[in-house]
Write an enzyme that holds these catalytic residues in place. Structure first.
Site, PDB file in Angstrom:
ATOM      1  N   SER A  79      37.070  31.354  33.732  1.00 11.44           N
ATOM      2  CA  SER A  79      37.526  32.747  33.769  1.00 11.44           C
ATOM      3  C   SER A  79      37.134  33.487  32.498  1.00 11.44           C
ATOM      4  CB  SER A  79      39.045  32.822  33.982  1.00 11.44           C
ATOM      5  OG  SER A  79      39.431  34.089  34.449  1.00 11.44           O
TER       6      SER A  79
ATOM      7  N   LYS B 152      37.525  39.153  39.274  1.00  6.99           N
ATOM      8  CA  LYS B 152      36.217  38.615  38.877  1.00  6.99           C
ATOM      9  C   LYS B 152      35.384  38.197  40.090  1.00  6.99           C
ATOM     10  CE  LYS B 152      37.234  36.955  34.163  1.00  6.99           C
ATOM     11  NZ  LYS B 152      38.647  37.175  33.869  1.00  6.99           N
TER      12      LYS B 152
ATOM     13  N   SER C  65      42.491  38.415  36.807  1.00  2.67           N
ATOM     14  CA  SER C  65      41.173  37.766  36.850  1.00  2.67           C
ATOM     15  C   SER C  65      40.669  37.491  38.259  1.00  2.67           C
ATOM     16  CB  SER C  65      41.218  36.453  36.059  1.00  2.67           C
ATOM     17  OG  SER C  65      41.274  36.704  34.680  1.00  2.67           O
TER      18      SER C  65
ATOM     19  N   LYS D 259      39.752  31.382  42.795  1.00  2.00           N
ATOM     20  CA  LYS D 259      40.002  32.045  41.521  1.00  2.00           C
ATOM     21  C   LYS D 259      41.482  32.299  41.289  1.00  2.00           C
ATOM     22  CE  LYS D 259      38.429  33.698  37.741  1.00  2.00           C
ATOM     23  NZ  LYS D 259      39.709  33.220  37.141  1.00  2.00           N
TER      24      LYS D 259
END
Length: 388
Positions: A127, A65, A62, A229
């Protein structure tokens, strides 16, 4: 015969100042980390303080992202999207990225339409895979096309290894990045989209009557943390892109390949602690210190002192203390009359050619315009021949 006044050239004056930082401090002790890949970068200058297998292609999960959001933020900045614009939650977005998937989701309902501002928060804070797929389909028509656009844009940004196969970071053997590229993406977002970067420091987001906390462990109790993140897949392990600012210095950290949530948090904090311990406070100038003299045209004084009006403090690593440059920049020549306290330029502190910090400089006294045509003519000649 009257004296003809010569025209005056105006240009940007640059000067390398003679300020010398104190002697370099002792180099920090070597760092070891359990992370398989890691990098520690200064957000302002791009200086790398630590790296371990930083160019190894990894499964970013993730953390990729960040690139999804670059596409969104750039479209917003270009006026191609608005925060109030609504995106459809398709069957695919709902089934593969929503509640039925069992993965990271904002629990958007099938066939509902969700404002982009909510999708951004869902993606950044929770997320949300359903949010990513909805954005990809809305912007490009399909997620595969959007992923191709992500890869193409990554190349334009200088990310030569990154390959995106989806907008979510869900497992795909060809979906790859390096931790260096993740750090560069974080730096790009922080510098270019401050109005949207704030979402990364948001501790929780409530959507569809469900409140979920930000998954970034640094936000809970690590001083100065405000992004960015996390990532996890079984194959990739636990990863984190973190951003922390203290005393005007922002560090960007990326770690990957860790074995647990706890290990990820511990290793991230250990590397950041090590990084911030490198910096030593240095007083470059005290308030009202003179940094230079500037030539004045057409005044009762030929020069005026340029001052900083407040203490100028820097945090510098040992290597920066030995390589930092200090430059004065202002548009000149200065033309009388000049008031005391006029803001006329900046002193810039540069590391590796990039501005670490800049502070304004002001005139230290007033300069009255002269009535002497001879003085004005002489000043014009001096500037035209010697540049002041």
């Amino acid at each position: 015969m009257p004296v003809k006044q010569l025209s005056l050239l105006t240009f940007v004056l640059m000067a390398l100042l003679s300020w010398v930082p104190p002697a370099s401090a002792q180099e920090p002790v070597p760092l070891e980390t359990k992370a398989k890949e890691a990098i520690l970068m200064d957000a302002q200058t791009g200086s790398i303080f630590y790296e371990k297998s930083a160019d190894e292609q990894i499964e970013p999960a993730s953390m990729s992202k960040l690139m999804t959001m670059v596409m969104v933020f750039e479209a917003l900045k270009a006026g191609k999207l608005t925060l109030d614009q609504e995106f459809l939650i398709s069957e695919d977005a709902w089934r593969r990225g929503g509640a039925p998937s069992g993965g990271s989701t904002m629990y958007a309902e099938l066939n509902s339409r969700v404002k982009l501002s909510d999708l951004i928060q869902g993606i950044v804070i929770q997320s949300a895979n359903d949010g990513c797929i909805a954005v990809a389909e809305g912007m490009a028509g399909s997620e595969p096309v959007f992923a191709e656009q992500m890869t193409r844009r990554a190349r334009e940004l200088g990310l030569t290894q990154a390959v995106f196969k989806n907008a979510t970071g869900l497992p795909d053997p060809e979906h790859k990045m390096s931790v260096r590229e993740l750090a560069l993406l974080a730096q790009y977002i922080i510098k270019n989209f401050p109005e949207y970067y704030k979402y990364y420091g948001q501790e929780a987001f409530t959507w569809n009557k469900i409140t979920q906390n930000n998954r970034n462990p640094l936000l809970k109790d690590y001083a100065g943390a405000d992004g960015m993140k996390t990532g996890y897949t079984k194959a990739a392990g636990y990863g984190l892109v973190g951003s922390v600012i203290r005393d005007g210095r922002r560090l960007i950290l990326v770690v990957a390949g860790l074995t647990s949530l706890n290990e990820r948090k511990q290793e991230a904090e250990k590397i950041l602690d090590w990084g911030f311990k490198q910096f030593k406070p240095v007083v470059a100038y005290a308030a009202n210190d003179r940094v230079a003299k500037a030539r004045v045209w057409g005044g009762d004084k030929s020069h005026v002192d340029l001052l900083v009006t407040q203490d100028v403090k820097l945090l510098l690593s040992p290597s920066e203390q030995s390589s930092i440059e200090v430059k004065l920049a202002y548009v000149g020549p200065l033309r009388a009359p000049i008031k005391q306290g006029e803001n006329i330029g900046k002193v810039r502190f540069l590391v590796n050619g990039r501005v670490l910090q800049e502070v304004p400089v002001e005139t230290g006294e007033a300069v009255v315009a002269t009535d002497s045509m001879w003085q004005k003519a002489w000043d014009s000649v001096v500037y035209m021949v010697f540049g002041g």
